[in-house]
Design a protein around this motif. Structure first.
Motif, PDB file in Angstrom:
ATOM      1  N   ASP A   1      46.078  46.803  24.676  1.00 44.40           N
ATOM      2  CA  ASP A   1      46.575  45.765  23.780  1.00 44.40           C
ATOM      3  C   ASP A   1      45.619  44.585  23.655  1.00 44.40           C
ATOM      4  O   ASP A   1      45.993  43.525  23.116  1.00 44.40           O
ATOM      5  N   ASN A   2      44.388  44.747  24.208  1.00 42.03           N
ATOM      6  CA  ASN A   2      43.390  43.679  24.164  1.00 42.03           C
ATOM      7  C   ASN A   2      43.897  42.399  24.839  1.00 42.03           C
ATOM      8  O   ASN A   2      43.670  41.286  24.361  1.00 42.03           O
ATOM      9  N   LYS A   3      44.582  42.575  25.980  1.00 39.25           N
ATOM     10  CA  LYS A   3      45.147  41.433  26.703  1.00 39.25           C
ATOM     11  C   LYS A   3      44.643  41.355  28.141  1.00 39.25           C
ATOM     12  O   LYS A   3      45.252  40.689  28.979  1.00 39.25           O
ATOM     13  N   ILE A   4      43.523  42.026  28.444  1.00 38.83           N
ATOM     14  CA  ILE A   4      43.080  42.072  29.835  1.00 38.83           C
ATOM     15  C   ILE A   4      42.674  40.697  30.345  1.00 38.83           C
ATOM     16  O   ILE A   4      42.934  40.340  31.496  1.00 38.83           O
ATOM     17  N   ASP A   5      42.035  39.877  29.479  1.00 39.69           N
ATOM     18  CA  ASP A   5      41.682  38.517  29.900  1.00 39.69           C
ATOM     19  C   ASP A   5      42.929  37.672  30.129  1.00 39.69           C
ATOM     20  O   ASP A   5      42.978  36.845  31.041  1.00 39.69           O
ATOM     21  N   ALA A   6      43.929  37.886  29.285  1.00 48.55           N
ATOM     22  CA  ALA A   6      45.196  37.173  29.461  1.00 48.55           C
ATOM     23  C   ALA A   6      45.863  37.576  30.774  1.00 48.55           C
ATOM     24  O   ALA A   6      46.413  36.732  31.496  1.00 48.55           O
ATOM     25  N   PHE A   7      45.805  38.874  31.101  1.00 52.60           N
ATOM     26  CA  PHE A   7      46.397  39.346  32.358  1.00 52.60           C
ATOM     27  C   PHE A   7      45.692  38.713  33.562  1.00 52.60           C
ATOM     28  O   PHE A   7      46.339  38.251  34.507  1.00 52.60           O
ATOM     29  N   LYS A   8      44.367  38.684  33.524  1.00 56.47           N
ATOM     30  CA  LYS A   8      43.621  38.058  34.634  1.00 56.47           C
ATOM     31  C   LYS A   8      44.000  36.587  34.764  1.00 56.47           C
ATOM     32  O   LYS A   8      44.232  36.090  35.880  1.00 56.47           O
ATOM     33  N   GLN A   9      44.038  35.899  33.626  1.00 56.75           N
ATOM     34  CA  GLN A   9      44.376  34.475  33.666  1.00 56.75           C
ATOM     35  C   GLN A   9      45.766  34.263  34.246  1.00 56.75           C
ATOM     36  O   GLN A   9      46.004  33.334  35.028  1.00 56.75           O
ATOM     37  N   TYR A  10      46.688  35.141  33.880  1.00 54.34           N
ATOM     38  CA  TYR A  10      48.054  35.071  34.411  1.00 54.34           C
ATOM     39  C   TYR A  10      48.048  35.276  35.922  1.00 54.34           C
ATOM     40  O   TYR A  10      48.706  34.544  36.666  1.00 54.34           O
ATOM     41  N   MET A  11      47.281  36.256  36.395  1.00 49.68           N
ATOM     42  CA  MET A  11      47.227  36.544  37.824  1.00 49.68           C
ATOM     43  C   MET A  11      46.557  35.417  38.604  1.00 49.68           C
ATOM     44  O   MET A  11      46.908  35.153  39.758  1.00 49.68           O
ATOM     45  N   TYR A  12      45.577  34.754  37.991  1.00 50.24           N
ATOM     46  CA  TYR A  12      44.891  33.642  38.671  1.00 50.24           C
ATOM     47  C   TYR A  12      45.864  32.506  38.996  1.00 50.24           C
ATOM     48  O   TYR A  12      45.594  31.696  39.891  1.00 50.24           O
ATOM     49  N   SER A  13      46.972  32.434  38.284  1.00 54.50           N
ATOM     50  CA  SER A  13      47.920  31.328  38.480  1.00 54.50           C
ATOM     51  C   SER A  13      48.866  31.569  39.648  1.00 54.50           C
ATOM     52  O   SER A  13      49.657  30.692  40.003  1.00 54.50           O
ATOM     53  N   MET A  14      48.803  32.757  40.258  1.00 57.85           N
ATOM     54  CA  MET A  14      49.730  33.087  41.344  1.00 57.85           C
ATOM     55  C   MET A  14      49.366  32.375  42.644  1.00 57.85           C
ATOM     56  O   MET A  14      48.199  32.132  42.929  1.00 57.85           O
ATOM     57  N   ASP A  15      50.389  32.062  43.419  1.00 60.26           N
ATOM     58  CA  ASP A  15      50.184  31.480  44.749  1.00 60.26           C
ATOM     59  C   ASP A  15      50.243  32.548  45.836  1.00 60.26           C
ATOM     60  O   ASP A  15      49.690  32.374  46.919  1.00 60.26           O
ATOM     61  N   LEU A  16      50.931  33.651  45.544  1.00 62.81           N
ATOM     62  CA  LEU A  16      51.084  34.728  46.521  1.00 62.81           C
ATOM     63  C   LEU A  16      51.048  36.064  45.793  1.00 62.81           C
ATOM     64  O   LEU A  16      51.819  36.297  44.859  1.00 62.81           O
ATOM     65  N   LEU A  17      50.132  36.949  46.208  1.00 62.10           N
ATOM     66  CA  LEU A  17      50.035  38.289  45.637  1.00 62.10           C
ATOM     67  C   LEU A  17      50.374  39.304  46.715  1.00 62.10           C
ATOM     68  O   LEU A  17      49.767  39.321  47.786  1.00 62.10           O
ATOM     69  N   LEU A  18      51.352  40.160  46.425  1.00 60.15           N
ATOM     70  CA  LEU A  18      51.802  41.199  47.347  1.00 60.15           C
ATOM     71  C   LEU A  18      51.580  42.552  46.675  1.00 60.15           C
ATOM     72  O   LEU A  18      52.124  42.802  45.591  1.00 60.15           O
ATOM     73  N   VAL A  19      50.782  43.410  47.308  1.00 58.25           N
ATOM     74  CA  VAL A  19      50.469  44.714  46.717  1.00 58.25           C
ATOM     75  C   VAL A  19      50.880  45.807  47.691  1.00 58.25           C
ATOM     76  O   VAL A  19      50.402  45.857  48.829  1.00 58.25           O
ATOM     77  N   ASP A  20      51.751  46.691  47.238  1.00 60.79           N
ATOM     78  CA  ASP A  20      52.263  47.778  48.070  1.00 60.79           C
ATOM     79  C   ASP A  20      51.518  49.072  47.755  1.00 60.79           C
ATOM     80  O   ASP A  20      51.087  49.290  46.612  1.00 60.79           O
ATOM     81  N   ASP A  21      51.369  49.930  48.766  1.00 56.59           N
ATOM     82  CA  ASP A  21      50.744  51.250  48.599  1.00 56.59           C
ATOM     83  C   ASP A  21      49.371  51.157  47.930  1.00 56.59           C
ATOM     84  O   ASP A  21      49.078  51.853  46.956  1.00 56.59           O
ATOM     85  N   ILE A  22      48.516  50.309  48.472  1.00 59.11           N
ATOM     86  CA  ILE A  22      47.196  50.075  47.877  1.00 59.11           C
ATOM     87  C   ILE A  22      46.357  51.349  47.850  1.00 59.11           C
ATOM     88  O   ILE A  22      45.411  51.466  47.063  1.00 59.11           O
ATOM     89  N   GLN A  23      46.701  52.335  48.685  1.00 52.30           N
ATOM     90  CA  GLN A  23      45.906  53.575  48.721  1.00 52.30           C
ATOM     91  C   GLN A  23      45.898  54.293  47.377  1.00 52.30           C
ATOM     92  O   GLN A  23      44.963  55.030  47.064  1.00 52.30           O
ATOM     93  N   PHE A  24      46.913  54.052  46.542  1.00 51.48           N
ATOM     94  CA  PHE A  24      46.968  54.723  45.245  1.00 51.48           C
ATOM     95  C   PHE A  24      46.060  54.062  44.201  1.00 51.48           C
ATOM     96  O   PHE A  24      45.965  54.540  43.072  1.00 51.48           O
ATOM     97  N   LEU A  25      45.392  52.983  44.593  1.00 55.32           N
ATOM     98  CA  LEU A  25      44.398  52.371  43.706  1.00 55.32           C
ATOM     99  C   LEU A  25      43.083  53.142  43.750  1.00 55.32           C
ATOM    100  O   LEU A  25      42.237  52.993  42.861  1.00 55.32           O
ATOM    101  N   ALA A  26      42.921  53.983  44.782  1.00 57.36           N
ATOM    102  CA  ALA A  26      41.681  54.730  44.963  1.00 57.36           C
ATOM    103  C   ALA A  26      41.372  55.591  43.745  1.00 57.36           C
ATOM    104  O   ALA A  26      42.246  56.274  43.210  1.00 57.36           O
ATOM    105  N   GLY A  27      40.111  55.518  43.307  1.00 56.54           N
ATOM    106  CA  GLY A  27      39.652  56.334  42.194  1.00 56.54           C
ATOM    107  C   GLY A  27      39.929  55.765  40.819  1.00 56.54           C
ATOM    108  O   GLY A  27      39.496  56.338  39.818  1.00 56.54           O
TER     109      GLY A  27
END
Length: 456
Positions: A199-225
């Motif tokens: 949707d051509n919103k990747i920069d918007a997504f990054k900017q949104y994530m930069y505003s977070m105070d706490l990031l919690l990521v579950d099952d990070i092993q599935f990010l592999a590849g």
């Protein structure tokens, strides 16, 4: 720009100059005369902006932009080049001009996954198997971004990793409702990245994530590849950590054991605090089971105590096993116990027949054997069942496999399942190795005998 960000740029410039000198890319005299007086003014995904005090330094650094770019790629472990621009103070663009304007977007496109309100520190049952992880998670909740960043929690499925992540989120929501918290599973993160790119919103997504105070990521092993998701996550992760925001990650294995995960991510995960959660011992299993029974509206005295002990002994692999066993007992009691009174031991046994891995009336199981070997060698159950091949861990693993075969008479395939899905040939080989070493090494034979005696 925050103080943390300013300090990050100062430290990065210093590290860059040290890298150039140590790798003999430029002479130290050039660095001292022309680079040292300069500073890194700003760094984005696309550009490195350098501030020079005079025209001479400016021209020198501009002529060596390729050297600066290549060195930054190595220092930051980037997978793309940067545009290097050098200015004097009067020429500097404003920082707003350095960032591409982000089109308006709907935050609902990127919303956090739901955080279950009932998963708190108050109802997390603490035992020897998870005490370290619980303490580290609580420390992060009390002082996010100050102590352990990132916090990496690893352990097999169903041991409470997600509960701890959500407990951190709930604690911060309670103590500081203004803080922005984002919880996601890695596959959901990948899905969000894919949709944002489409949707051509990747920069918007990054900017949104930069505003977070706490990031919690579950099952990070599935990010592999997932290469593009790697790149986006790496950018978000760096931005948050560099600005003192807390990142907490959960996985079924330690960072270095996740195949297909980029080295630069593994090194950053390893730079924080990694803590493991093991399978609960009997006392903790019993406490968890009692809590689950209360949450279902039952009293502990409504179940035969010997029956509770049986469930806790034979379904201690993880919390989900305990819940499943209790639900089966409850269903069986409602359907087949005619008197409707206290759930009897006989009812428990009938409900769970052929479900538990037990060889005798003592409740001996692979989990109990692995725990005994782990205690003897000062290891954790997670280490013994992991893929780690360090000599002392492999030795303890082989002994555990041998004793499961000898004391429980389980099939090689079943033992393999208990040890992380190893095939039967690996299990047979481990048993043979131990038998051979027992016959040749009296000290080793005595150790195996002592462990067996402690179990019996």
């Amino acid at each position: 720009m925050s103080i943390n960000r300013d300090q990050y740029l100062v430290d990065l410039w210093k590290n860059l100059l040290e890298y150039i000198i140590s790798n003999r890319i430029l002479e130290p005299e050039i660095i001292n005369h022309f680079y040292e007086p300069c500073s890194l003014y700003e760094l984005t995904d696309e550009k490195a902006i350098i501030l020079a005090p005079n025209i001479v330094s400016k021209q020198i650094l501009k002529s060596q932009a390729d050297i600066i770019n290549n060195s930054l790629i190595d220092v930051l472990q980037l997978d793309h080049s940067l545009i290097v621009e050098v200015y004097q103070k009067s020429e500097l663009p404003s920082r707003n001009e350095l960032v591409k304007p982000i089109p308006l977007y709907d935050e609902s496109d990127f919303m956090s996954m739901p955080i279950q309100k009932d998963r708190t520190f108050d109802n997390f049952v603490v035992g020897d198997c998870n005490r370290e992880s619980q303490a580290a998670a609580l420390a992060c909740a009390l002082n996010p971004g100050k102590f352990f960043n990132p916090l990496f929690i690893y352990g097999n499925s169903g041991l409470g990793k997600t509960h701890l992540l959500m407990a951190i989120a709930n604690y911060i929501h309670k103590t500081d409702p203004n803080k922005k918290v984002y919880y996601t599973e890695s596959l959901k993160f990948v899905e969000t990245v894919v949709n944002a790119i489409r949707d051509n919103k990747i920069d918007a997504f990054k900017q949104y994530m930069y505003s977070m105070d706490l990031l919690l990521v579950d099952d990070i092993q599935f990010l592999a590849g997932k290469e593009k998701s790697h790149e986006v996550f790496f950018t978000v992760y760096n931005e948050l950590v560099n600005n003192g925001k807390q990142v907490c990650i959960a996985s079924d294995r330690q960072p270095k054991e996740i195949k297909g995960l980029e080295d630069r991510l593994i090194s950053r995960f390893s730079s924080g605090l990694s803590v493991g959660i093991d399978s609960p011992e009997f006392e903790t299993s019993l406490a968890i089971l009692q809590m689950k029974i209360r949450q279902n509206g039952y009293g502990i005295d409504e179940v035969d105590q010997e029956g509770l002990a049986y469930i806790a002994s034979n379904f201690s692999g993880n919390v989900r096993d305990l819940e499943g066993a209790w639900n089966r007992v409850l269903f069986y009691a409602i359907q087949f116990q005619a008197d409707g009174g206290v759930i009897k031991f006989e009812t428990v046994m009938n409900a769970l027949k052929s479900q538990a891995v037990v060889s005798d009336k003592t409740g001996l199981s692979p989990k109990k054997i692995i725990k005994a070997v782990a205690d003897y060698y000062g290891l954790t159950r997670q280490q013994i069942t992991s893929k780690t091949r360090t000599k002392n861990i492999a030795n303890a693993r082989h002994i555990s496999i041998y004793l499961c075969r000898k004391m429980l008479d389980l099939s090689y395939i079943k033992i393999g399942d208990e040890f992380g899905g190893r095939d039967h040939s690996t299990i047979m080989s481990a048993c043979t190795k131990v038998e051979t070493q027992i016959s040749k090494d009296p000290v080793f034979a005595q150790a195996v005998s002592d462990i067996q005696a402690s179990i019996s």
